[in-house]
Design a protein around this motif. Structure first.
Motif, short mmCIF file in Angstrom:
data_model
loop_
_atom_site.label_atom_id
_atom_site.label_comp_id
_atom_site.label_asym_id
_atom_site.label_seq_id
_atom_site.Cartn_x
_atom_site.Cartn_y
_atom_site.Cartn_z
N SER A 22 -47.93 44.33 17.21
CA SER A 22 -47.16 44.06 15.98
C SER A 22 -47.66 43.35 14.87
CB SER A 22 -45.80 43.60 16.30
OG SER A 22 -44.88 43.41 15.10
N GLU A 23 -47.65 43.84 13.79
CA GLU A 23 -48.22 43.11 12.57
C GLU A 23 -46.84 43.00 11.72
OE1 GLU A 23 -52.90 43.97 12.38
OE2 GLU A 23 -51.46 45.59 11.73
N PRO A 24 -45.71 42.23 11.80
CA PRO A 24 -44.47 42.24 11.36
C PRO A 24 -44.59 41.89 9.96
CG PRO A 24 -44.66 40.22 12.67
CD PRO A 24 -45.90 41.03 12.79
N TYR A 25 -43.50 42.17 9.28
CA TYR A 25 -43.21 41.84 8.01
C TYR A 25 -42.39 40.47 8.03
CZ TYR A 25 -44.30 45.86 5.46
OH TYR A 25 -45.37 46.96 4.69
N PRO A 26 -42.55 39.66 6.91
CA PRO A 26 -41.65 38.34 7.01
C PRO A 26 -40.19 38.79 7.04
CG PRO A 26 -43.26 38.19 5.30
CD PRO A 26 -43.32 39.66 5.69
N ALA A 27 -39.42 37.63 7.64
CA ALA A 27 -37.94 38.00 7.72
C ALA A 27 -37.19 37.94 6.26
CB ALA A 27 -37.23 36.71 8.57
N PRO A 28 -36.13 38.74 6.40
CA PRO A 28 -35.33 38.85 5.12
C PRO A 28 -35.25 37.32 4.38
CG PRO A 28 -34.30 40.23 6.86
CD PRO A 28 -35.33 39.50 7.48
N GLY A 29 -35.22 37.29 3.09
CA GLY A 29 -35.05 36.08 2.22
C GLY A 29 -36.11 35.33 2.26
N ALA A 30 -37.43 35.92 2.93
CA ALA A 30 -38.82 35.26 2.56
C ALA A 30 -39.25 35.07 1.31
CB ALA A 30 -39.73 35.42 3.76
N ARG A 31 -39.33 36.22 0.70
CA ARG A 31 -39.86 36.57 -0.22
C ARG A 31 -39.00 35.73 -1.66
NH1 ARG A 31 -43.18 40.10 -3.00
NH2 ARG A 31 -42.82 40.27 -5.29
N GLU A 32 -37.84 35.71 -1.47
CA GLU A 32 -36.99 35.08 -2.20
C GLU A 32 -37.18 33.54 -2.30
OE1 GLU A 32 -35.75 38.92 -1.82
OE2 GLU A 32 -35.95 37.48 -0.69
N ARG A 33 -37.47 32.93 -0.98
CA ARG A 33 -37.55 31.66 -0.83
C ARG A 33 -38.74 30.85 -1.21
NH1 ARG A 33 -34.73 27.49 3.29
NH2 ARG A 33 -35.97 25.91 2.76
N PHE A 34 -39.85 32.08 -1.11
CA PHE A 34 -41.31 31.49 -1.29
C PHE A 34 -41.97 32.57 -2.38
CE2 PHE A 34 -40.09 30.25 2.86
CZ PHE A 34 -40.26 28.88 2.99
N PRO A 35 -41.51 32.61 -3.58
CA PRO A 35 -42.10 33.39 -4.55
C PRO A 35 -43.48 33.11 -4.76
CG PRO A 35 -40.22 32.17 -5.60
CD PRO A 35 -40.13 31.86 -4.26
N GLU A 36 -43.66 31.89 -5.00
CA GLU A 36 -45.05 31.67 -5.50
C GLU A 36 -46.06 31.91 -4.54
OE1 GLU A 36 -43.84 28.50 -2.63
OE2 GLU A 36 -42.66 29.74 -4.45
N THR A 37 -45.85 32.13 -3.00
CA THR A 37 -46.55 32.63 -2.20
C THR A 37 -46.97 33.92 -1.97
OG1 THR A 37 -46.07 30.57 -0.59
CG2 THR A 37 -47.09 32.28 0.38
N PHE A 38 -45.98 34.74 -2.29
CA PHE A 38 -46.01 36.17 -2.10
C PHE A 38 -46.28 36.87 -3.37
CE2 PHE A 38 -42.98 35.57 1.23
CZ PHE A 38 -43.21 36.61 2.18
N GLY A 39 -46.17 36.19 -4.58
CA GLY A 39 -46.65 37.17 -5.80
C GLY A 39 -46.16 38.53 -5.62
#
Length: 245
Positions: free
Chosen positions: A212-229
């Protein structure tokens, strides 16, 4: 495993290498709510474990016990160990004096009976070891027939991204410097190519059921927007479910 790297490689003399007794408290504080640990690794392991109610689960290299706590909350009977006395102390503070915890080293014979566990979870531990032969044999021994080994390790592509001069196909040692809650630490890993991982699993008597190469958990993008871009996901660790044959 740490949350954010600070340099591609530094001399191991600049800090104590892999000494969680020294930086365990800082590491625990840093990773409690971090993207890589709280919103990626632990949710992925729990998703792969699925329904663990009533199952005997060994948390191998349990650290301060966050996965132990979550597995226990889901109804598993959990036993944990770690090579670091400081991490076991922190785990006991989190989990209570009656938690089944002890100091033990995954690179040594384990203090558990054969066939004692339905599942073994090994999250971000094996990549510290050059040789997986004896550890995998011991993990197979303590599992019931058909039991599962659920693990996460450094994704093999990361080494080549950080060290393009290195050999993907070799087993090579590399070090990385991190800052955990303001405290510097050096962690030393052993890169191994994917085929070396799967060959080791097969040799130890495991069947690879899931990669498995999973996606991050729900809420990760919202909490770390500067990391995700503009990214939806990233590569960091590789996750496996293995079945003991």
């Amino acid at each position: 495993m740490p949350s954010v790297s600070e340099s591609s490689e530094r001399s191991a003399d600049e800090a104590v290498v892999n000494d969680y007794n020294t930086f365990g408290e800082a590491y625990t504080a840093e990773t409690e709510t971090s993207l890589i640990n709280a919103y990626y690794t632990r949710p992925a392991i729990l998703d792969l474990a699925g329904d663990v109610a009533g199952r005997q689960v060994l948390d191998a290299g349990c650290g301060a016990g966050p996965l132990f706590a979550q597995l226990r909350d889901r109804g598993a009977t959990v036993t944990g160990f770690d090579a670091s006395t400081k991490m076991v102390e922190l785990a006991r503070q989190r989990l209570g004096e009656d938690a089944a915890l002890q100091v033990a080293d995954i690179a040594e014979p384990l203090p558990f009976a054969a066939g004692a566990f339905d599942d073994v979870v090994v999250s971000l531990v094996l990549h510290y070891l050059e040789d997986w032969t004896a550890p995998l044999a011991e993990l197979h021994r303590v599992l019931k027939p058909g039991g599962r080994l659920i693990l996460a390790v450094n994704h093999p592509i990361i080494y080549k991204m950080v060290h393009p001069e290195g050999s993907y196909f070799a087993i090579e040692k590399w070090s990385e410097e991190y800052t955990f809650s303001g405290q510097k630490a050096v962690l030393t890993y052993w890169h191994r190519p994917l085929h070396a991982m799967t060959d080791a699993f097969t040799a130890a008597g495991f069947r690879t059921a899931v990669v498995s190469e999973p996606y991050p958990a729900p809420g990760a993008r919202e909490r770390f927007p500067e990391t995700f871009g503009d990214k939806q996901a990233f590569l960091c660790f590789l996750f496996f479910v293995l079945e003991a044959e």
